[in-house]
Motif scaffolding. Structure first.
Motif, short mmCIF file in Angstrom:
data_model
loop_
_atom_site.label_atom_id
_atom_site.label_comp_id
_atom_site.label_asym_id
_atom_site.label_seq_id
_atom_site.Cartn_x
_atom_site.Cartn_y
_atom_site.Cartn_z
N ARG A 217 0.83 -1.21 0.00
CA ARG A 217 0.00 0.00 0.00
C ARG A 217 0.86 1.26 0.00
O ARG A 217 0.55 2.24 -0.69
CB ARG A 217 -0.94 -0.01 1.20
CG ARG A 217 -1.91 1.17 1.25
CD ARG A 217 -2.91 1.02 2.37
NE ARG A 217 -2.25 0.90 3.67
CZ ARG A 217 -2.90 0.65 4.82
NH1 ARG A 217 -4.22 0.46 4.81
NH2 ARG A 217 -2.23 0.57 5.96
N LYS A 218 1.95 1.24 0.77
CA LYS A 218 2.82 2.41 0.83
C LYS A 218 3.53 2.63 -0.50
O LYS A 218 3.66 3.77 -0.97
CB LYS A 218 3.85 2.24 1.94
CG LYS A 218 4.61 3.52 2.27
CD LYS A 218 3.70 4.59 2.84
CE LYS A 218 4.45 5.82 3.29
NZ LYS A 218 3.54 6.85 3.83
N GLU B 285 1.08 4.19 -2.76
CA GLU B 285 0.83 5.59 -2.37
C GLU B 285 1.93 6.50 -2.90
O GLU B 285 1.66 7.62 -3.36
CB GLU B 285 0.76 5.68 -0.85
CG GLU B 285 0.61 7.09 -0.30
CD GLU B 285 0.70 7.13 1.21
OE1 GLU B 285 1.20 8.13 1.75
OE2 GLU B 285 0.28 6.14 1.86
#
Length: 245
Positions: free
Chosen positions: A211-212, A215
């Motif tokens: 997810r990071k 992002e």
């Protein structure tokens, strides 16, 4: 403890210094610094890569075959003494998965083997088999020291599994006087505003990391320090490094 055998996936990302700082700060909630990077302190790694007289090993690697292998000698010490421990490592990649095996030897043992054909004998069966594989590699390719590559590294690890994230910078190489007697070299990436981040794991990335990366819009890419150094060597030591970005 430094492991002698690895089997894992590795993903590489070129990131800015700010992205590196942001990633490190974020990862503190999930990972810890390894024993050599306490409190975000970098350590040095020094490598000698073995190749043929016409660099056929790295040329084959750059062509991205399904299977490839390389051999290197690694030290974490400079200046190095004969009694210091070094790591003779054979690294293979098949369909995206990395298998790396290493031998713990003194620098004197390695010099005796490479310069005087004095083969070491290992009491451990696995170590002996790894040595036979390395010996066959050197004999098959008639490989000699082809390039010196050094860099600084910050490393973070998981306390629950084998996830490891490293940040490398100040990457330097030279293809003359390929030994551990000097740490001089040409910059592989000219600007220290960029880092090579590597994510290493035997399984899929955890959700929080995936997810990071999404992002930050970070996408893995092919990047080899030795491959990049060889490309610079072909161009006389000058290169538009920013073509990567």
């Amino acid at each position: 403890m430094i492991k002698p055998i690895f089997n894992r996936y590795e993903r590489k990302y070129i990131i800015t210094a700010k992205q590196k700082d942001d990633m490190v700060e974020f990862m503190k909630d999930h990972l810890v610094f390894d024993d050599y990077s306490t409190d975000n302190t970098p350590y040095h790694i020094y490598n000698i890569y073995f190749d043929t007289h016409d660099f056929s090993i790295i040329r084959n690697s750059i062509a991205k075959p399904t299977y490839k292998e390389k051999l290197r000698l690694r030290s974490y010490t400079f200046p190095i003494q004969h009694e210091d421990i070094v790591f003779l490592e054979i690294k293979k990649k098949f369909e995206g998965r990395i298998n790396k095996r290493r031998l713990f030897m003194t620098y004197e043992q390695v010099l005796d083997y490479l310069n005087h054909q004095k083969k070491p004998v290992f009491a451990n069966y696995i170590d002996q088999q790894v040595f036979l594989e390395i010996d066959y590699f050197l004999s098959l390719h008639k490989a000699k020291p082809g390039a010196f590559i050094s860099y600084k590294r910050i490393a973070m690890i998981s306390e629950q599994d084998d996830l490891r994230v490293t940040f490398d910078y100040d990457m330097k190489f030279r293809n003359d006087n390929v030994n551990f007697e000097s740490d001089d070299g040409h910059q592989i990436i000219q600007s220290n505003d960029y880092f090579l981040m590597e994510v290493k794991s035997s399984i899929n990335f955890p959700f929080w990391l995936a997810r990071k990366l999404s992002e930050f819009q970070l996408y893995s890419q092919s990047f080899s320090k030795y491959g990049k150094a060889y490309q610079q060597y072909l161009q006389g030591g000058t290169n538009d490094d920013y073509i990567l970005y």
